[in-house]
Design a protein around this motif. Sequence first.
Motif, short mmCIF file in Angstrom:
data_model
loop_
_atom_site.label_atom_id
_atom_site.label_comp_id
_atom_site.label_asym_id
_atom_site.label_seq_id
_atom_site.Cartn_x
_atom_site.Cartn_y
_atom_site.Cartn_z
N THR A 273 -2.44 8.21 4.46
CA THR A 273 -1.26 8.43 3.62
C THR A 273 -1.59 9.39 2.48
OG1 THR A 273 -0.56 6.18 4.16
CG2 THR A 273 0.58 7.25 2.35
N GLU B 179 0.65 5.51 19.15
CA GLU B 179 0.21 5.87 17.79
C GLU B 179 -1.00 5.07 17.33
OE1 GLU B 179 1.11 7.87 14.88
OE2 GLU B 179 1.57 9.01 16.67
N LYS C 132 -4.96 5.60 14.55
CA LYS C 132 -5.01 4.95 13.24
C LYS C 132 -6.46 4.98 12.74
CE LYS C 132 -0.65 4.05 12.81
NZ LYS C 132 0.14 4.75 11.82
N LYS D 133 0.83 -1.21 0.00
CA LYS D 133 0.00 0.00 0.00
C LYS D 133 0.87 1.26 0.00
CE LYS D 133 -2.85 0.84 3.65
NZ LYS D 133 -2.59 2.20 4.17
N SER D 134 1.88 1.29 0.85
CA SER D 134 2.74 2.49 0.93
C SER D 134 3.43 2.76 -0.40
CB SER D 134 3.81 2.30 2.01
OG SER D 134 3.21 2.21 3.27
N ILE E 179 4.25 -1.21 13.05
CA ILE E 179 3.11 -0.49 13.63
C ILE E 179 1.77 -1.00 13.09
CG2 ILE E 179 3.29 1.46 11.96
CD1 ILE E 179 2.38 1.89 15.66
N ASP E 180 1.71 -1.31 11.78
CA ASP E 180 0.44 -1.75 11.21
C ASP E 180 0.13 -3.22 11.52
OD1 ASP E 180 0.02 0.76 10.18
OD2 ASP E 180 0.79 0.27 8.19
N SER F 92 7.34 8.80 12.12
CA SER F 92 6.20 8.63 11.21
C SER F 92 6.64 8.87 9.78
CB SER F 92 5.09 9.62 11.58
OG SER F 92 4.21 9.79 10.48
N ALA F 93 6.45 7.84 8.95
CA ALA F 93 6.82 7.96 7.54
C ALA F 93 5.89 8.95 6.83
CB ALA F 93 6.73 6.60 6.86
N GLN F 94 4.67 9.10 7.35
CA GLN F 94 3.76 10.05 6.70
C GLN F 94 4.23 11.48 6.93
OE1 GLN F 94 -0.19 9.03 8.05
NE2 GLN F 94 -0.24 7.18 6.81
N ARG G 35 9.41 3.74 7.99
CA ARG G 35 9.60 3.13 6.66
C ARG G 35 10.20 4.13 5.68
NH1 ARG G 35 3.66 1.10 5.84
NH2 ARG G 35 3.98 0.84 8.07
N ARG H 34 -7.60 -3.44 9.15
CA ARG H 34 -6.67 -4.37 9.80
C ARG H 34 -7.33 -5.08 10.98
NH1 ARG H 34 -2.51 -3.51 6.52
NH2 ARG H 34 -1.90 -1.38 6.07
C1 S3P Z 1 2.38 4.76 6.18
C2 S3P Z 1 2.97 5.06 7.37
C3 S3P Z 1 2.47 4.59 8.68
C4 S3P Z 1 1.48 3.45 8.53
C5 S3P Z 1 0.49 3.71 7.43
C6 S3P Z 1 1.21 3.89 6.11
C7 S3P Z 1 2.97 5.30 4.94
O1 S3P Z 1 1.83 5.66 9.33
O2 S3P Z 1 0.83 3.22 9.74
O3 S3P Z 1 -0.41 2.63 7.32
O4 S3P Z 1 2.65 4.78 3.85
O5 S3P Z 1 3.76 6.24 5.03
P1 S3P Z 1 2.66 6.69 10.23
O6 S3P Z 1 3.68 7.29 9.37
O7 S3P Z 1 1.69 7.71 10.70
O8 S3P Z 1 3.21 5.87 11.35
#
Ligand code: S3P
Length: 450
Positions: free
Chosen positions: A114, A360, A364, A40-41, A336-337, A187-189, A214, A410
């Motif tokens: 995202t 966190e 979600k 998905k990311s 985390i997911d 947080s990758a977001q 990530r 999830r």
């Molecule tokens: C994601 C980052 C994660 C994850 C989300 C997808 C992304 O969130 O939980 O499902 O694709 O960057 P956070 O960055 O808020 O932890």
Amino acid sequence: MPISDSLVTVEITEYQHSLSINRPASGLSLQGRVRVPGDKSISHRALMLGAIAQGETQIQGLLLGEDPRSTASCFRAMGAEISELNTELVRVQGIGLGKLKEPVDMLNAGNSGTTMRLMLGLLASHPDRLFVMTGDSSLRSRPMSRVVKPLQQMGAQIWGRQGGSLAPLAIQGQILKPIHYHSPIASAQVKSCILLAALMAEGQTTVTEPALSRDHSERMLKAFGAELSLEPETHSVTITGPAQLSGQKVVVPGDISSAAFWLVAGAIVPGSELLIENVGINPTRTGVLQALSMMGADIQLENQRDVTGESVADLRVRSGSLKGCTIAGDLIPQLIDEIPILAVAAVFAQGKTVIRDAAELRVKESDRITVMATQLNRLGARVTELSDGLEITGGMPLCGTDVDSHADHRIAMSLAIAALNATGTTTIHGAEAAAISYPDFIATLQRVCG
Ligand code: S3P
């Protein structure tokens, strides 16, 4: 109208799908090969970077879930040409950096955090255009200040409910300036939002996070031609703007977050063996493998290879006894997911499992701490809610009953896997949420239980 076979029944009403799992008294075992849908990311990022790059981007293996569909429809509304979504080949005709058009209506990110958070970075850096973004009721209740604040430091103009922290959000695009942002959360977001905003800011923008999240944005931005440097010891990434991005070929690996359901199912249902093919094993995502290994799960990585900048492997899982463990600290952002499905593994493990540093989860798609605790306890598990995690005493027998996904994909899938080891019938209300990230989940469940 029920679609049924002896084990799995799906009841479809006007509003909801209820998934009933009727575990036979003689038990069951799971066998076979599974191909999980695209990550998905990576799917979101391939669509986004494709839309803003120069030239054509070709995407193979895109996730056809609701979330990437939301991303595609937002970018189409801003002028990007994206072919019909399919897994074979999606073509994105990039319109070039800074060229997104002002949409004639609100952009709707649906259920996808995202989509909203990453897009905010891009939109904020498009001068002379106004954008309004919204989402479904879950997304409208999720915190946006974590991205709005750093964007405002860069000079962005954003308005929203509760001082700009909740969608709908209005964004008046500006020329942004570079910053060094020390993110309070891993947080990758957040990181990706700032990196995307920095693409057009003149100079160096750095994001430092407390632990590594990530890194798909970093990998893909580099592949598309951005100038990026990493400092692993301080979890920092620096991007130099303005960037030049050109369209690429992206092959999306299978999503380890979706594979996690089969890893746990294969581990906890006695007599099972599953081979999950073509799973992305980017080291910032493999916390679930580490956690399951601490629990004693029998998982082997086979046929490891590299596919367009991401590592991929086939994962073989065999059932066996599990033991409780502690999951906390820097491991949390890497799984985390997967915490809802790891909580299910813990329910069937001997001894206590403690999950901490995971506050966190409360913001979600649902409050995953409260929802997992209440729903697993309904089935007979012994789960205690902590402010930042869960404490699970494994080994209690589960007994089928009605449970609810709280419209969280999830949670729906985690409860379905728990139901495989519960006596009698478990009915999961709101099971349609699985389509956010795994549209074929129920069909695959029927097949591996076959
Ligand atoms: C994601 C980052 C994660 C994850 C989300 C997808 C992304 O969130 O939980 O499902 O694709 O960057 P956070 O960055 O808020 O932890």
